[in-house]
Design an enzyme around this catalytic site. Structure first.
Site, PDB file in Angstrom:
ATOM      1  N   ASP A 121      15.529  88.973  44.596  1.00  0.00           N
ATOM      2  CA  ASP A 121      15.284  88.655  43.201  1.00  0.00           C
ATOM      3  C   ASP A 121      13.821  88.159  43.118  1.00  0.00           C
ATOM      4  OD1 ASP A 121      15.835  87.602  40.501  1.00  0.00           O
ATOM      5  OD2 ASP A 121      15.859  85.648  41.481  1.00  0.00           O
ATOM      6  N   ASP A 127      12.017  85.883  40.092  1.00  0.00           N
ATOM      7  CA  ASP A 127      11.786  84.524  39.571  1.00  0.00           C
ATOM      8  C   ASP A 127      12.734  83.517  40.209  1.00  0.00           C
ATOM      9  OD1 ASP A 127       9.781  84.643  37.183  1.00  0.00           O
ATOM     10  OD2 ASP A 127      11.053  86.411  36.972  1.00  0.00           O
ATOM     11  N   ASP A 175      18.553  83.574  42.873  1.00  0.00           N
ATOM     12  CA  ASP A 175      18.816  82.193  42.424  1.00  0.00           C
ATOM     13  C   ASP A 175      19.597  82.100  41.129  1.00  0.00           C
ATOM     14  OD1 ASP A 175      16.732  83.206  40.747  1.00  0.00           O
ATOM     15  OD2 ASP A 175      16.324  81.132  40.147  1.00  0.00           O
TER      16      ASP A 175
END
Ligand SMILES: O=P(O)(O)OC[C@H]1O[C@H](O[C@H]2O[C@H](CO)[C@@H](O)[C@H](O)[C@H]2O)[C@H](O)[C@@H](O)[C@@H]1O
Length: 352
Positions: free
Chosen positions: A121, A123, A296
């Protein structure tokens, strides 16, 4: 994102043959998907839109977590979080979702003789969360770590951002990129983009009076950021987004890290994107391939779930607070992600 005229998700030879995807095998060009729960007539929209109130409550919880003292320690590199494990709730959670660093030996032991594929991922995973989405840059050391990983393992970025935008941050041609939560590897219709533009325009208009609210067009998805909005106005942001979406029945809204993410009502997510990439890259052999997905966010849970269901590979959640997750392991922040990536490379070099 008007899905009425065409299949929502089909292979787009133009999109997938772009250089960003770098050297995809030719079989990818033939691969096509019609997600379940969707009919090309556009009538079978089975996923109901999340109630905006629900989104707001989730958002508030998320915000509370994000602004916890633990998060404030989250400077990208070099912070001392040594007291982290002393928090009993965190320790209890770590027992269920252990650190991928301390479990590194087990991870590599299970990957012995197999091929590792890495999914990342962006960000909050490769770059720290910052107030201005345009400034979520990746540090040069992190870029070097990702570049090294890609030398030894097939590596893909799977982001909520548009593919082009995330590429501008990552700047590594040797990776594969899936943007707009995976829709930007294969979404075909110009209508999707056209509709994203339309809804972006409406959203921009309605939130323009709210200080700190920003709208980001991610090609097939649109983000409405409220990180910099006074808490008293969050409800208003949510209401306005809801009102705009009344005119777009084929769009739904989900909640991320202080962001409302507007996306098409189709059965497609980061989990489906990972399955698609594994298949397209000839990595679908679950006996011999270990996919590792690090993320996240709630949207990353779809990918963790896929790996869990396939009973192959590992989801790794990046979090400094205990969270319900389908991931097997955890890492605290991007600095630990970098450490983990460096470990993978070192171990690979050592075994050669
Ligand atoms: O799937 P991802 O790569 O994690 O993208 C999810 C969203 O990330 C970005 O927003 C988040 O990061 C920003 C910069 O740190 C932060 O300001 C924002 O509050 C976070 O939600 C991106 O701007 C969104 O468009 C993505 O949907």
């Amino acid at each position: 994102m008007d899905l009425s005229n065409s299949s929502p998700v089909i292979t787009d030879p133009v999109a997938i043959s772009q250089p960003l995807l770098g050297g995809l095998p030719s079989n990818l060009m033939q691969f096509s998907v019609m997600p379940s729960g969707y009919s090309s007539s556009g009538m079978n929209v089975s996923v109901s839109r999340l109630k905006i109130e629900e989104v707001l409550v989730n958002g508030l919880l998320d915000a509370m977590k994000s602004s916890s003292p633990r998060r404030k320690l989250n400077v990208e590199f070099g912070e001392d979080n040594s007291s982290e494990e002393e928090d009993p709730a965190y320790s209890a959670w770590m027992a269920k979702c252990p650190s991928a660093l301390s479990s590194f030996k087990q991870i590599v032991a299970s990957a012995q003789g197999k091929k590792i594929a890495v999914f990342l991922d962006y960000d909050g995973t490769l770059s720290p969360i910052v107030d201005d989405p345009d400034k979520a840059v990746m540090s040069p050391v992190m870029r070097a770590a990702v570049r090294n990983v890609a030398k030894y393992f097939p590596t893909a970025i799977v982001s909520g951002r548009s593919r082009n935008k995330v590429f501008e941050f990552v700047k590594l041609k040797e990776l594969y990129y899936a943007g707009s939560h995976g829709m930007d590897i294969m979404a075909s219709s110009a209508n999707h983009e056209h509709s994203a533009e339309k809804v972006t325009k409406s959203l921009l208009q309605v939130v323009s009076g709210i200080e700190g609210a920003t709208v980001e067009n991610n090609k097939f998805c649109v983000s409405v950021h409220y990180r910099n909005v006074a808490e008293k106005d969050w409800k208003l942001v949510a209401q306005l987004v809801n009102e705009v979406l009344e005119a777009f029945p084929r769009l739904k809204v989900t909640n991320g890290r202080m962001v409302l993410e507007v996306r098409p009502v189709i059965d497609w997510d980061k989990g489906k994107a990972v399955e698609f990439l594994l298949q397209s890259l000839n990595l679908n052999d679950s006996e011999n391939v270990i996919p590792i997905y690090i993320g996240d966010d709630r949207t990353d849970e779809d990918a963790f779930k896929v790996l869990r269901q396939r009973n192959c590979g590992y989801g790794i959640l990046v979090s400094q607070v205990p969270k319900e997750t389908e991931a097997f392991y955890s890492l605290r922040d991007p600095s630990e992600v970098m450490e983990f990536l460096n470990f993978l490379v070192r171990r690979k070099k050592h075994s050669m």
